[in-house]
Enzyme design. Structure first.
Site, short mmCIF file in Angstrom:
data_model
loop_
_atom_site.label_atom_id
_atom_site.label_comp_id
_atom_site.label_asym_id
_atom_site.label_seq_id
_atom_site.Cartn_x
_atom_site.Cartn_y
_atom_site.Cartn_z
N GLY A 1 0.77 -1.36 0.15
CA GLY A 1 -0.13 -0.12 -0.36
C GLY A 1 0.54 1.57 0.31
CB SER A 2 -0.07 4.52 1.08
OG SER A 2 -0.68 4.70 0.60
CB THR A 3 4.18 1.41 3.74
OG1 THR A 3 3.76 0.36 2.93
CG2 THR A 3 3.79 1.32 4.63
CE LYS B 1 0.14 6.69 -1.61
NZ LYS B 1 -1.03 7.79 -1.04
#
Lengths: 518, 476
Positions: A230-232, A234
């Site tokens: 997920g966003s980790t 990024k």
């Protein structure tokens, strides 16, 4: 002698033929001599370690198996019994430490540190041979070596408590040394149940654990089925962008509230379903701080697949790491792998697909698109950022100590390289601190401490509960600890309550705080 | 009379001196045998003592008494030999006693591990069988005073061999053990007729080949630089091949089939010297074995376990025993764990089919080499008769018995050491099992008789055993 009267008068024919038969018999016996020599000398060591080798196992059971220690206190140790098998393995607080100790079972199918350090624990390594011989000669009871781990009992308990009843994992380590401080996985099991000498009971217990759909035998921190990051993820994309030299934290991207992916009709949104902040454009800094999907996808589209993949691999994707600290990392193809049984403690490699087209690359920018990662992997990403871009080798073991207190193995901190430049690491730290101070990860804030953090809410497919992430470190200016948390199955909550801000970030904060306030 | 030969008189007349010398010569061989026998008995006693000490089991004196009785019986053999076969080979009996004794010690060791005592103990039964075997060997020595008489019964031997081969295939008395059908069970008694068939076949082949070898040596057309036998002579080899394949198919044991066919080929070669026979036979047999491994699941399983024993699909099943045996060898290493100090009982059938793995584990490679050397020496004694024997029947018979023995050792030890696929044969003298003991002690008796004949028999005899035309045979 004529051909039509072999073995005739004089019988020399028989002798001549018999001489040849004797050579054949000698050859047959030679084959037996060679085979026996091969088995008993050349291949003997391999065979002793072979599968289902009951003899080796029984021999080990007559040795006082050494303990596994946390801060000098045993979490696994042996006590003498009156039974046929002389020593009983005991696990202090088995469920808490199961991902670390693994289990020692009579059938020899050990896991965890019990398996990785089996030779040391049973005094079976070459270096311990003379100790063993000496012990026998002097009448002293032979004894295995002790394995001192890097873990901290208080932090392990804090992580256990913080994770509560969620299915998931927590891993915390020292970014500057690579020493793992806590490794918790839930649901878990009690290795005492599998260490019993009652084979039937062990088999029944194992079958029950193995059949449990919650998979309590798996260490989700490093060897689970992996979750989309997920966003980790990024952080990895941002690191690749900054290190490419083409982008800075101030680079801006168009800020629509929805974006149609090229060559496809798929539309992506930010997690708030709106724009990323109020402006016409949004900076990379704010995209990380607020954890927006659209600007990151735009960034990934400009950056393209290869730099992102290279950065992910430099940070540890597609590699297995021996948490026992004995063996070097092993590189695997970036595809799902099974059978990483080279060392019992190799982590499951996190996956970055071997090829992504443009829209898939844009999805990968926020950790989807069939990316999968372990908490260990995301803790390594945070750790590298925390350590000025230098990635240390994660390990669970400090040293192995012989019964006479002499060290047999000392595991020194070891760098795995610098996947991120120091400047980029500092820039990413600033973005993560901002995310905790005034962004998506506010629930990870600790009063009086500068915390760097990043949350993630990862989709597992239509209708599936989310995997909720947090990774971060503290203090931001002198990081002592980095942590990664995953809460699986949306914490078992209804979809609207499956938020990383309320589920995973507070767990991370609790672990960071417990370490800094110890 | 033997006693007088041991005290050569000094200063006697030339005539009596010559007589004494003639009587002294055989006594020298028996006098040579005596210390070897004593040595063998001492080694066995030491082995049993080490087993008792090594296992640390409470001492049970019953086996010691039984072995003492067996020792007495061995002395009887020695004394009987002084009378009925004074010039017999002095090494054969000590080798048999030493191997048999080591076998009993190791079987006793497995008994202790499995908690078997009294009549349940395999060692007790092995002692009794050894006694029976030795008595039958003595009887053979006394009854067969001249081995040439055996050649007259060659067709009877063939018939006996055929009956013995067929017995395990008969419903009702035939018994299947571990997938192979090698056993006959009558009431409480069970035996492996194949062990006796081996002896009968050697007698038959020797008798048959002495008469038929001239025609079998005739050559037909050349092929690939080899002279092929004439087509009309192919009958016997095809019959024996067919019988071996029948054994393979019905008894499902490759080892037994290999033993019979190999015995025939070996003796055929020694008799005729025609390599083409051997090549033809090997091609036939390998082809047959490959077909059988494809068609017969049991034989195929053994092949698969042999080729890939550590395959996770096999290791708890068809290759379990083989792998545990290999682990036993490995646990022993060069010098072994010491008698009574290993865990040979983990391997199934550690006292019978896998006794070599048990011995390899506890005596190490060193002990295994010594045992293999003894077995090879036994074959050597038989072949020695083949080299120096007085008549071709006796020479062929000795060669046949020796070669069958060697083949059997190769098949069974090669099976446990993964040289060839595992089969159901027994290790001569060592393995627990009455039939094998009796058959091998009868071989001992025949070799003793044959070797005695070599030294004692006239150098020139008129050989009339072939029945038709008397022929002059000159001893070497």
């Amino acid at each position: 002698m004529s051909a039509n009267a072999p073995g005739g008068p004089g019988g020399t024919g028989i002798s001549r033929h018999l001489r040849r038969v004797s050579v054949v018999v000698l050859a047959m016996f030679s084959a037996l001599f060679v085979a026996a020599s091969f088995i008993q000398v050349v291949a003997a060591d391999d065979l002793r370690g072979g599968p289902f080798n009951t003899r080796t196992r029984l021999a080990n059971q007559n040795i006082n198996r050494g303990p596994i220690l946390v801060g000098g206190e045993p979490i696994a140790y042996s006590i003498e019994t009156d039974g046929d098998v002389r020593f009983q393995r005991v696990y202090a607080n088995g469920p808490l430490w199961a991902p670390v100790t693994g289990r020692y079972t009579l059938d020899g199918l050990n896991t965890g540190l019990e398996a990785a350090y089996d030779d040391y624990l049973t005094a079976a390594t070459g270096g311990q041979f003379f100790d063993l011989a000496n012990a026998v000669l002097t009448g002293r009871e032979p004894e295995g070596a002790a394995v001192e781990t890097t873990l901290d009992a208080g932090l392990q308990q804090a992580a256990w408590d913080a994770l509560g009843n969620y299915s998931g994992a927590v891993i915390a380590w020292e970014p500057k040394t690579g020493r793992i401080l806590a490794m918790v996985s839930k649901p878990t099991y009690d290795p005492n149940a599998l260490a019993s000498h009652d084979t039937d009971a062990v088999n029944a217990a194992y079958e029950q654990l193995d059949a449990d759909p919650a998979q309590p035998l798996i260490n989700r921190a490093a060897n689970g089925d992996l979750d989309p990051p997920g966003s980790t993820f990024k952080l990895v994309v941002a690191a690749a962008a900054l290190d490419s030299g083409r982008f800075t934290p101030d680079s801006t991207f168009p800020n629509p509230s929805e974006l149609e992916l090229p060559q496809s009709s798929a539309v992506i949104h930010n997690s708030n379903e709106g724009t990323c902040g109020p402006g016409e454009t949004v900076s990379l800094f704010d995209a990380i701080r607020l954890s927006c999907n659209i600007p990151m996808a735009e960034l990934a589209h400009e950056l393209t697949y290869v730099p992102i993949k290279d950065k992910a691999k430099a940070l540890g994707f597609c590699k297995g790491f021996d948490l026992a600290g004995l063996l070097d990392p092993i590189e695997y193809g970036c595809t799902p792998q099974d059978g990483l049984d080279l060392s019992p403690m190799y982590s499951t490699p996190s996956q970055f697909p071997a090829f992504l087209d443009a829209p898939q690359t844009m999805l990968a920018a926020f950790g989807q698109s069939s990316l999968l990662a372990s908490p260990l992997q995301m803790a390594m990403v945070a750790g590298a950022i925390a350590n000025d871009g230098v990635l240390m080798r994660p390990t669970l073991v400090d040293s192995v100590i012989a019964p006479d207190q002499s060290p047999l193995v000392t595991i020194q901190p070891q760098t795995l390289g610098q996947p991120i430049s120091a400047n980029t690491a500092r820039a990413l730290t600033d973005m993560m601190v901002a995310s905790v101070d005034s962004g998506a990860a506010e629930t990870a804030a600790i009063e009086g401490v500068s915390v760097a953090g990043k949350t993630g809410t990862a989709e597992n497919g239509p209708g599936q509960p989310y995997s909720l992430w947090f990774t971060g470190f503290a203090p931001a200016d002198d990081p002592q600890i980095a942590v990664a948390v995953v809460v699986q199955d949306g914490g078992g909550l209804p979809p609207e309550e499956q938020l990383s801000s309320t589920l995973s970030a507070p767990v991370g904060r609790a672990v960071l705080e417990a370490w800094l306030r110890r | 009379m033997p006693r007088s030969t041991e005290t050569p008189a000094r200063g006697v007349s030339a005539l009596t001196g010559a007589i004494v010398v003639r009587l002294r010569k055989p006594a020298r061989l028996r006098n040579l045998e005596a210390p070897f026998l004593l040595g063998a008995i001492l080694v066995v006693a030491a082995a049993v003592a080490l087993v008792e000490l090594g296992t640390g089991a409470p001492f049970d004196p019953s086996l010691s008494w039984q072995l003492l009785g067996l020792g007495g019986l061995v002395v009887v053999v020695h004394v009987v030999l002084r009378v009925v076969a004074p010039e017999a080979d002095p090494f054969v009996v000590p080798i048999a006693v030493l191997l048999g004794g080591i076998g009993i010690a190791q079987i006793h060791r497995i008994d202790i591990a499995e908690g078997l005592t009294g009549w349940d103990a395999a060692a007790t039964r092995q002692v009794v069988w050894t006694a029976i075997a030795i008595v039958l060997a003595i009887a053979t020595l006394i009854v067969v005073r001249n081995h040439r008489t055996l050649s007259r019964y060659r067709y009877l031997a063939m018939l006996v061999a055929l009956i013995l081969l067929v017995l395990p295939m008969l419903p009702g008395i035939g018994k299947e053990v571990n997938g192979a059908r090698l056993w006959v069970e009558v009431g409480p008694m069970s035996f492996q007729p194949g062990e006796f068939a081996k002896v009968a076949l050697a007698v038959f082949f020797a008798g048959y080949l002495v008469t038929a070898r001239d025609s079998l040596s005739m050559v037909g057309r050349r092929f690939l630089g080899m002279r092929l036998p004439r087509a009309r002579d192919l009958g016997p080899i095809l019959i024996v091949f067919a019988a071996s394949m029948l054994v393979l198919v019905v008894q499902r044991d490759l080892g037994t089939a290999l033993l019979y066919f190999g015995l025939f080929l070996g003796m055929l070669y020694v008799a005729t010297g025609r390599l083409s026979w051997v090549v033809l036979g090997v091609v036939l047999f390998v082809g047959g074995a490959l077909v059988a491994s494809r068609l017969l699941p049991y034989v195929g399983n053994r092949f698969a376990a042999w080729l890939d024993p550590f395959n996770p699909d096999f290791i708890e099943g068809q290759s379990y025993q083989l792998v545990q045996g290999l682990y036993g060898f490995a646990a022993g290493g060069t010098f072994g764990t010491g008698l009574g100090r290993g865990r040979p009982d983990i391997t199934p059938l550690a006292g019978s089919d896998f006794i070599m793995a048990s011995l390899g584990e506890e005596l190490g490679l060193v002990g295994l080499f010594a045992i293999l050397a003894l077995l090879l020496l036994f074959v050597g004694r038989a072949f020695r008769i083949g080299f120096s024997g007085g008549d071709d029947f006796g020479r062929l018979l000795a060669v046949g018995l020796g070669f069958a023995f060697a083949l059997q050792v190769f098949v069974v030890v090669g099976g446990v050491t993964r040289v060839i696929p595992l089969t159901g044969l027994t290790t001569p003298f060592l393995a627990a099992g009455g039939s094998s003991l009796v058959a091998n002690w009868i071989i001992v008796a025949l070799l003793l008789r044959l070797s005695d004949g070599v030294r004692r028999g006239p150098r020139i005899v008129i050989e009339s055993a072939t029945g038709d035309q008397p022929r002059l045979v000159v001893g070497a």
